[in-house]
Scaffold this motif. Structure first.
Motif, PDB file in Angstrom:
ATOM      1  N   TYR A  64       0.837  -1.205   0.000  1.00 53.09           N
ATOM      2  CA  TYR A  64       0.000   0.000   0.000  1.00 53.09           C
ATOM      3  C   TYR A  64       0.872   1.256   0.000  1.00 53.09           C
ATOM      4  CZ  TYR A  64      -3.418  -3.349   1.860  1.00 53.09           C
ATOM      5  OH  TYR A  64      -4.233  -4.441   2.057  1.00 53.09           O
ATOM      6  N   SER A  65       0.304   2.331  -0.507  1.00 54.00           N
ATOM      7  CA  SER A  65       0.892   3.651  -0.323  1.00 54.00           C
ATOM      8  C   SER A  65      -0.254   4.630  -0.070  1.00 54.00           C
ATOM      9  CB  SER A  65       1.719   4.078  -1.548  1.00 54.00           C
ATOM     10  OG  SER A  65       0.885   4.164  -2.689  1.00 54.00           O
ATOM     11  N   VAL A  66       0.091   5.820   0.356  1.00 52.66           N
ATOM     12  CA  VAL A  66      -0.935   6.811   0.665  1.00 52.66           C
ATOM     13  C   VAL A  66      -0.513   8.172   0.132  1.00 52.66           C
ATOM     14  CG1 VAL A  66      -1.891   5.686   2.717  1.00 52.66           C
ATOM     15  CG2 VAL A  66       0.079   7.230   2.943  1.00 52.66           C
ATOM     16  N   SER A  67      -1.520   9.050   0.074  1.00 54.13           N
ATOM     17  CA  SER A  67      -1.270  10.419  -0.369  1.00 54.13           C
ATOM     18  C   SER A  67      -2.172  11.343   0.410  1.00 54.13           C
ATOM     19  CB  SER A  67      -1.569  10.542  -1.865  1.00 54.13           C
ATOM     20  OG  SER A  67      -1.523  11.895  -2.271  1.00 54.13           O
ATOM     21  N   ARG A  68      -1.572  12.438   0.896  1.00 54.28           N
ATOM     22  CA  ARG A  68      -2.377  13.461   1.564  1.00 54.28           C
ATOM     23  C   ARG A  68      -1.900  14.821   1.084  1.00 54.28           C
ATOM     24  NH1 ARG A  68      -3.692  14.330   7.939  1.00 54.28           N
ATOM     25  NH2 ARG A  68      -5.564  15.595   7.664  1.00 54.28           N
ATOM     26  N   GLU A  69      -2.536  15.301   0.020  1.00 54.81           N
ATOM     27  CA  GLU A  69      -2.182  16.586  -0.563  1.00 54.81           C
ATOM     28  C   GLU A  69      -2.970  17.735   0.053  1.00 54.81           C
ATOM     29  OE1 GLU A  69       0.259  17.096  -2.824  1.00 54.81           O
ATOM     30  OE2 GLU A  69       0.749  14.987  -2.519  1.00 54.81           O
ATOM     31  N   LYS A  70      -4.152  17.418   0.565  1.00 56.15           N
ATOM     32  CA  LYS A  70      -4.982  18.415   1.248  1.00 56.15           C
ATOM     33  C   LYS A  70      -5.397  17.851   2.603  1.00 56.15           C
ATOM     34  CE  LYS A  70      -6.903  20.580  -2.878  1.00 56.15           C
ATOM     35  NZ  LYS A  70      -8.132  21.005  -3.586  1.00 56.15           N
ATOM     36  N   LYS A  71      -5.642  18.741   3.528  1.00 56.50           N
ATOM     37  CA  LYS A  71      -5.912  18.323   4.902  1.00 56.50           C
ATOM     38  C   LYS A  71      -7.129  17.414   4.988  1.00 56.50           C
ATOM     39  CE  LYS A  71      -6.115  20.243   9.564  1.00 56.50           C
ATOM     40  NZ  LYS A  71      -6.186  21.496  10.369  1.00 56.50           N
ATOM     41  N   GLU A  72      -8.131  17.669   4.174  1.00 56.62           N
ATOM     42  CA  GLU A  72      -9.380  16.931   4.304  1.00 56.62           C
ATOM     43  C   GLU A  72      -9.393  15.599   3.559  1.00 56.62           C
ATOM     44  OE1 GLU A  72      -8.968  19.799   2.770  1.00 56.62           O
ATOM     45  OE2 GLU A  72      -9.986  19.819   0.805  1.00 56.62           O
ATOM     46  N   ARG A  73      -8.383  15.318   2.786  1.00 55.89           N
ATOM     47  CA  ARG A  73      -8.421  14.151   1.901  1.00 55.89           C
ATOM     48  C   ARG A  73      -7.213  13.245   2.119  1.00 55.89           C
ATOM     49  NH1 ARG A  73     -11.301  13.502  -2.914  1.00 55.89           N
ATOM     50  NH2 ARG A  73     -11.997  15.670  -2.651  1.00 55.89           N
ATOM     51  N   PHE A  74      -7.499  11.960   2.234  1.00 55.94           N
ATOM     52  CA  PHE A  74      -6.431  10.977   2.476  1.00 55.94           C
ATOM     53  C   PHE A  74      -6.709   9.774   1.582  1.00 55.94           C
ATOM     54  CE2 PHE A  74      -2.864   9.323   4.344  1.00 55.94           C
ATOM     55  CZ  PHE A  74      -3.018   8.370   5.334  1.00 55.94           C
ATOM     56  N   SER A  75      -5.799   9.501   0.674  1.00 55.74           N
ATOM     57  CA  SER A  75      -6.017   8.448  -0.313  1.00 55.74           C
ATOM     58  C   SER A  75      -5.156   7.236  -0.011  1.00 55.74           C
ATOM     59  CB  SER A  75      -5.685   8.969  -1.711  1.00 55.74           C
ATOM     60  OG  SER A  75      -6.470  10.099  -2.009  1.00 55.74           O
ATOM     61  N   LEU A  76      -5.734   6.081  -0.210  1.00 57.24           N
ATOM     62  CA  LEU A  76      -4.999   4.815  -0.088  1.00 57.24           C
ATOM     63  C   LEU A  76      -4.846   4.235  -1.485  1.00 57.24           C
ATOM     64  CD1 LEU A  76      -3.853   2.602   1.875  1.00 57.24           C
ATOM     65  CD2 LEU A  76      -6.103   1.499   1.682  1.00 57.24           C
ATOM     66  N   ILE A  77      -3.637   3.830  -1.806  1.00 59.28           N
ATOM     67  CA  ILE A  77      -3.337   3.336  -3.152  1.00 59.28           C
ATOM     68  C   ILE A  77      -2.796   1.917  -3.072  1.00 59.28           C
ATOM     69  CG2 ILE A  77      -1.994   3.762  -5.252  1.00 59.28           C
ATOM     70  CD1 ILE A  77      -1.766   6.741  -3.879  1.00 59.28           C
ATOM     71  N   LEU A  78      -3.402   1.058  -3.853  1.00 57.36           N
ATOM     72  CA  LEU A  78      -2.873  -0.286  -4.025  1.00 57.36           C
ATOM     73  C   LEU A  78      -2.209  -0.295  -5.398  1.00 57.36           C
ATOM     74  CD1 LEU A  78      -5.400  -0.452  -2.065  1.00 57.36           C
ATOM     75  CD2 LEU A  78      -5.538  -2.862  -2.733  1.00 57.36           C
ATOM     76  N   GLU A  79      -0.900  -0.321  -5.421  1.00 59.05           N
ATOM     77  CA  GLU A  79      -0.169  -0.159  -6.677  1.00 59.05           C
ATOM     78  C   GLU A  79      -0.457  -1.288  -7.656  1.00 59.05           C
ATOM     79  OE1 GLU A  79       1.631   2.369  -7.672  1.00 59.05           O
ATOM     80  OE2 GLU A  79       1.637   3.530  -5.813  1.00 59.05           O
ATOM     81  N   SER A  80      -0.567  -2.497  -7.150  1.00 59.79           N
ATOM     82  CA  SER A  80      -0.854  -3.660  -7.987  1.00 59.79           C
ATOM     83  C   SER A  80      -1.679  -4.624  -7.132  1.00 59.79           C
ATOM     84  CB  SER A  80       0.448  -4.310  -8.457  1.00 59.79           C
ATOM     85  OG  SER A  80       0.168  -5.474  -9.221  1.00 59.79           O
ATOM     86  N   ALA A  81      -2.989  -4.518  -7.261  1.00 57.75           N
ATOM     87  CA  ALA A  81      -3.871  -5.247  -6.357  1.00 57.75           C
ATOM     88  C   ALA A  81      -3.648  -6.761  -6.438  1.00 57.75           C
ATOM     89  CB  ALA A  81      -5.324  -4.924  -6.687  1.00 57.75           C
ATOM     90  N   SER A  82      -3.729  -7.388  -5.274  1.00 59.62           N
ATOM     91  CA  SER A  82      -3.619  -8.843  -5.210  1.00 59.62           C
ATOM     92  C   SER A  82      -4.811  -9.390  -4.443  1.00 59.62           C
ATOM     93  CB  SER A  82      -2.308  -9.253  -4.529  1.00 59.62           C
ATOM     94  OG  SER A  82      -2.301  -8.801  -3.191  1.00 59.62           O
TER      95      SER A  82
END
Lengths: 112, 116
Positions: A64-82
């Motif tokens: 997994y990886s994550v991204s938080r570019e704005k305070k209100e938003r937090f994204s979870l990323i599955l680079e290659s789902a299994s």
């Protein structure tokens, strides 16, 4: 009332796809969290963020990886789902000083 | 590392009766928070009650109360006058108060059913 929303309630993806799970909170909370929930294992923390562009690994960050570019938003990323990432994913937020988390409704992800 | 243990996977209670859900935890810290969360079937997880370790008085929220035994590291939840809407999965959780950005550690949860 605090509101934490997640982009999808149900999601079906294929193995190898890149998957984005989005979470938005409307209470200006500093902390945001991603958990996965599996039967018999309870909730396990994947990643959390205590400020914009800041992130810390939780107990099970692999895959997994994550991204938080704005305070209100937090994204979870599955680079290659299994298939072993098939699970319920819960987003949460909390204010500082830390108290209890406010949870979103969850996204049930199935990877086939 | 802190651990939270909920040893009973399931419990059942008759409507209008009282039920107690058990939780134990292990920590070397002196200041922390303890929580009970409720997750109804297919619904959002919500915070039921919170206890601060430095407070000796047990927290209470309407029909929900806790029995906090710091020395024994025990934190049980008592639900009085149980209602059908109390049927849910309940999670006990721990958070350190010593670090500003500490994370929650959850137990594995207990499924409570309420018999009409």
């Amino acid at each position: 009332d605090v509101k934490v929303t997640q982009s999808s309630r149900y999601l079906v993806k294929r193995t190898g796809e890149k998957v984005f799970l989005e979470c938005v909170q409307d209470m200006d909370h500093e902390n945001m969290f991603w958990y996965r929930q599996d039967p018999g294992l309870g909730l396990r923390l994947i990643y959390f963020s205590y400020d914009v562009k800041m992130k810390e690994k939780g107990d099970i960050p692999e895959g997994y990886s994550v991204s938080r570019e704005k305070k209100e938003r937090f994204s979870l990323i599955l680079e290659s789902a299994s298939t072993n990432q098939t699970s319920m994913y819960l987003c949460a937020s909390s204010p500082l000083p830390v108290g209890g988390e406010y949870f979103g409704p969850g996204t049930r992800l199935t990877v086939t | 590392a802190q651990t939270v243990t909920q040893s009973q996977p399931e419990m059942s209670v008759q409507e209008a009766e009282t039920v107690t859900l058990s939780c134990t935890y292990d920590t070397s810290e002196s200041d922390y928070y303890l929580f009970w969360y409720k997750q109804p079937p297919s619904r959002q997880m919500i915070l039921v009650i919170r206890q601060e370790a430095y407070k000796q008085q047990n927290a209470t929220e309407n029909r929900f109360s806790v029995n906090f035994q710091k020395a024994a590291k025990s934190f049980s939840l008592k639900i009085s006058d149980s209602q059908l809407g109390d049927a849910a999965m309940y999670f006990c959780a721990y958070r350190s108060a010593l670090r500003a950005n500490s994370k929650l550690t959850f137990g594995k949860g207990i499924t409570l059913s309420v018999r009409p």
